[in-house]
Design an enzyme around this catalytic site. Structure first.
Site, mmCIF file in Angstrom:
data_model
loop_
_atom_site.group_PDB
_atom_site.id
_atom_site.type_symbol
_atom_site.label_atom_id
_atom_site.label_comp_id
_atom_site.label_asym_id
_atom_site.label_seq_id
_atom_site.Cartn_x
_atom_site.Cartn_y
_atom_site.Cartn_z
ATOM 1 N N SER A 32 0.850 -1.191 0.000
ATOM 2 C CA SER A 32 0.000 0.000 0.000
ATOM 3 C C SER A 32 0.897 1.257 0.000
ATOM 4 O O SER A 32 1.782 1.347 -0.855
ATOM 5 C CB SER A 32 -0.928 -0.044 1.216
ATOM 6 O OG SER A 32 -1.989 0.851 1.075
ATOM 7 N N ARG A 54 -12.300 6.549 9.139
ATOM 8 C CA ARG A 54 -11.695 5.229 9.295
ATOM 9 C C ARG A 54 -12.663 4.121 8.881
ATOM 10 O O ARG A 54 -12.248 3.100 8.317
ATOM 11 C CB ARG A 54 -11.257 5.024 10.738
ATOM 12 C CG ARG A 54 -10.507 3.723 10.985
ATOM 13 C CD ARG A 54 -9.264 3.617 10.121
ATOM 14 N NE ARG A 54 -8.416 2.501 10.510
ATOM 15 C CZ ARG A 54 -7.291 2.177 9.912
ATOM 16 N NH1 ARG A 54 -6.874 2.877 8.859
ATOM 17 N NH2 ARG A 54 -6.573 1.166 10.312
ATOM 18 N N ASP A 87 -8.520 -6.950 -4.467
ATOM 19 C CA ASP A 87 -8.151 -5.616 -3.987
ATOM 20 C C ASP A 87 -8.707 -4.584 -4.952
ATOM 21 O O ASP A 87 -8.169 -4.377 -6.038
ATOM 22 C CB ASP A 87 -6.623 -5.509 -3.899
ATOM 23 C CG ASP A 87 -6.152 -4.160 -3.341
ATOM 24 O OD1 ASP A 87 -6.984 -3.263 -3.112
ATOM 25 O OD2 ASP A 87 -4.934 -4.028 -3.125
ATOM 26 N N HIS A 131 -7.808 -5.468 -0.175
ATOM 27 C CA HIS A 131 -6.542 -4.770 0.020
ATOM 28 C C HIS A 131 -5.812 -5.275 1.272
ATOM 29 O O HIS A 131 -4.580 -5.333 1.301
ATOM 30 C CB HIS A 131 -6.809 -3.270 0.131
ATOM 31 C CG HIS A 131 -5.583 -2.431 0.201
ATOM 32 N ND1 HIS A 131 -4.630 -2.434 -0.787
ATOM 33 C CD2 HIS A 131 -5.132 -1.561 1.148
ATOM 34 C CE1 HIS A 131 -3.651 -1.603 -0.458
ATOM 35 N NE2 HIS A 131 -3.936 -1.065 0.709
ATOM 36 N N ASP A 132 -6.561 -5.637 2.303
ATOM 37 C CA ASP A 132 -5.956 -6.162 3.533
ATOM 38 C C ASP A 132 -5.078 -7.390 3.292
ATOM 39 O O ASP A 132 -4.286 -7.755 4.163
ATOM 40 C CB ASP A 132 -7.052 -6.546 4.534
ATOM 41 C CG ASP A 132 -7.338 -5.437 5.541
ATOM 42 O OD1 ASP A 132 -6.595 -4.437 5.547
ATOM 43 O OD2 ASP A 132 -8.298 -5.586 6.311
#
Lengths: 398, 398
Positions: free
Chosen positions: A155, A224, A319, A352-353
């Site tokens: 990232s 968040r 992702d 994405h994690d």
């Protein structure tokens, strides 16, 4: 991980080094003495050429591996760092540095401006990914690092990893970038801007000068929550949460059933408010949105012409925040520049994690890449099975 | 559209009908007299069987086609509605009804509660998609509609269209649902919840009782900005905005360059604040998140067992808010129930917005579907080329 015998076990706390000179930023502003927080695992050899820099993402810090005294959770990339692990601390001196603009020890908006004795707050200047890398370079020089055996990150960390060989071509041997891009797309900019607007909309943000009164909690939590949705993927969320109801939750003054996914996001929002500075979120998301590696060159490919490193680029099929086509585009540019590159898209529903979670799939690929002799790495070009065209999906390598 | 000779031209303003009796909601609460705003284009025949109901999406209203006196922009689905258009007003009596809980004439949180003489505000109860449909049915009964030749809608409108034949199986001949789903996924719920939290985080929301003081502008703008990103698609945004800079913009107290996509979102957020009630956003997104068509049945397929309608389901390849697999799942359930269904995925980079924009691709498909004889519609089952399995992509039909 605490009981994993291959892990680092307890590690010292984060160290702070002060860069005592003024530091010139890309934006034209100069900031005074800069604190730089870092951790180091393993030993730098006499030649200073076994350093392996790992770069953290938006909300990460220098604590990449091992356990701090009394802590329950290890560093953010502990699964990959340690004796015998993919980033082998028997072999490499692994270093992780908190980025400029963050809030975990390195100078950022919540720091004291030495020229005024007051918190920077709204006066903290814009920083860029390249600024972050130049601060890292200053520390590594100080530590005696002559060469980077590798620089790795996912990232925002992946973007730093890509910048390193462009800024310092004769220093970097290998680059490992995961779930990253050469430039933020308008969709990525849009998510960044909405997060910023959520923070700014909160009156408790007070124009950026809220220090002493607490984070703008409501706005930062919304930002968040949005971040977390973009880090997950549709199929993974369906598997993890489904439409299960957590129980009764109070929102908007009324008690009604709360879906598990809503409770999860609520928890993520709340815990972030307690650990991350709102102005750092603004500063770092701006740096991400401004990032455009090829902007100063005739083409993205030209940006890599002077680099001497071999590249490993890993993406994740689900992702959608950093879609695989973005690093596939980088792979294509590297290939055009004649640089050795291995590109692989891993299948996963973690979104994405995945760059933090799919370590079992990543580790053997990273090991192979790090062990490969330089002459073999040139063959990596062959791993790009076909040139990338447009924004369609890149064929999965695995 | 104003100069399009096939268009409706100027149409009368939205009419309001008052349902004078108490209306029982699915949540168990009862609301007093309910206002129902609607527009009608074309003439209902003597048999009352040429009505075609179009259902609007989250932020839409009853004004679906033609121009209101002095207005510059026609109704939201004008491109498909009019003499000779796909929803042909020479043939059909096209009706569009503002949904319960909205703010364009039909009773919603901003309306006066007749039992108290005060604005509902925070006291407006939860409504469901089925509640919306039942209010529509009450109005159609009043208008003398005996059968719906078709019910059509996209997004939230598509969900209403799917509910109609389940609630009123002997009334609906054809269902056209675009860019919709049988149930919100956790990802869709997450986006709904973040939008709600953005509104609620704004102190100007005042627990839902802000009337007379103005919309909670900052929070509602953030919610709408998020909505817009989910309505677009990565590739379409890249084409439309790229990384172009609009100029200098003031955000967060500092002047810095503003990307075009940021300026676009800012504009969308601001204009929404001036036209949509924040509490309606909360009410309608909750109705969407709660929606689960198969929940009261042994399976989704069972929900359709009593229906007598033929179904046309259209999805859009780049729609990641209502991904094609969702209506493909509905198509599979219909096929299992032995119901006639045509499913098509249209290729586009417009994302979810495509249901409003890709009218040139939609119109011939809709025409063919509406013109098909009932016995031929049964063959529509054959249009499902293969049963849908899991959440993989559905093969594009076009």
């Amino acid at each position: 991980m605490a009981n994993d015998t291959r892990g680092l076990g307890t590690v010292p706390g984060t160290a702070i080094w002060r860069l005592e000179r003024a530091f010139d930023l890309e934006c034209g502003q100069r900031i005074g003495a800069v604190d730089v927080a870092y951790e180091q695992y393993g030993t730098l050899n006499a030649a200073g050429d076994n350093a392996l820099l790992v770069c953290h993402a938006l909300s990460g810090g220098a604590h990449a591996a091992g356990l701090h005294e009394g802590a329950a959770k290890p560093g953010w990339w502990d699964v990959l760092i340690g004796p015998g692990r993919a980033f082998d601390t028997h072999r490499y001196c692994v270093i992780c540095i908190n980025v400029l603009g963050s809030c975990y020890g390195t100078t950022g908006p919540a720091s004291i401006d030495p020229s005024t004795g007051r918190v920077y707050g709204s006066r903290f200047p814009d920083v860029t990914i390249a600024d972050m890398v130049r601060v890292q370079k200053a520390l590594l020089d100080r530590l005696g690092v002559r060469r980077l055996a590798a620089v790795a990150g996912g990232s925002m960390g992946g973007m730093q990893a890509l910048v390193w060989p462009v800024l310092y071509p004769d220093v970097v041997d290998r680059v490992i970038a995961l779930a990253a891009t050469d430039r933020h797309s308008p969709q990525q900019i849009a998510f960044g801007e909405i997060a910023r607007r959520a923070v700014i909309a909160d009156p408790a943000w007070r124009g950026g000068d809220y220090y002493g009164r607490g984070n703008p909690a409501a706005g930062l939590a919304v930002a968040r929550m949005l971040g977390h949705v973009t880090y997950l993927a549709d199929a993974g969320m369906a598997r993890k949460f489904g439409r299960r109801v957590k129980g009764q939750g109070v929102t908007a003054g009324t008690t009604r059933r709360q879906f598990e996914v809503e409770a999860y996001l609520d928890h993520q929002g709340r815990s972030f408010v307690g650990r991350f500075d709102a102005n750092s979120l603004l500063t770092l998301t701006r740096a991400l949105d401004d990032f455009d590696l090829g902007a100063g060159f005739a083409s993205l490919s030209d940006a890599f012409l002077e680099t001497e490193a071999a590249f490993l680029l890993l993406t994740f099929s689900s992702d959608w925040l950093y879609p695989p086509y973005q690093l596939a585009r980088v792979a294509d540019a590297l290939r055009q520049a004649g640089r050795p590159v291995t590109y692989q898209e891993l299948r996963t529903d973690y979104g994405h994690d995945a760059f933090l979670l799919e370590h079992e799939a990543q580790a053997p690929i990273i090991r192979t890449f790090l062990d490969e002799k330089q002459e073999r790495l040139a063959d990596g070009i062959a791993a790009i099975r076909q040139p990338w065209k447009g924004q369609g999906p890149w064929p999965a390598a695995i």
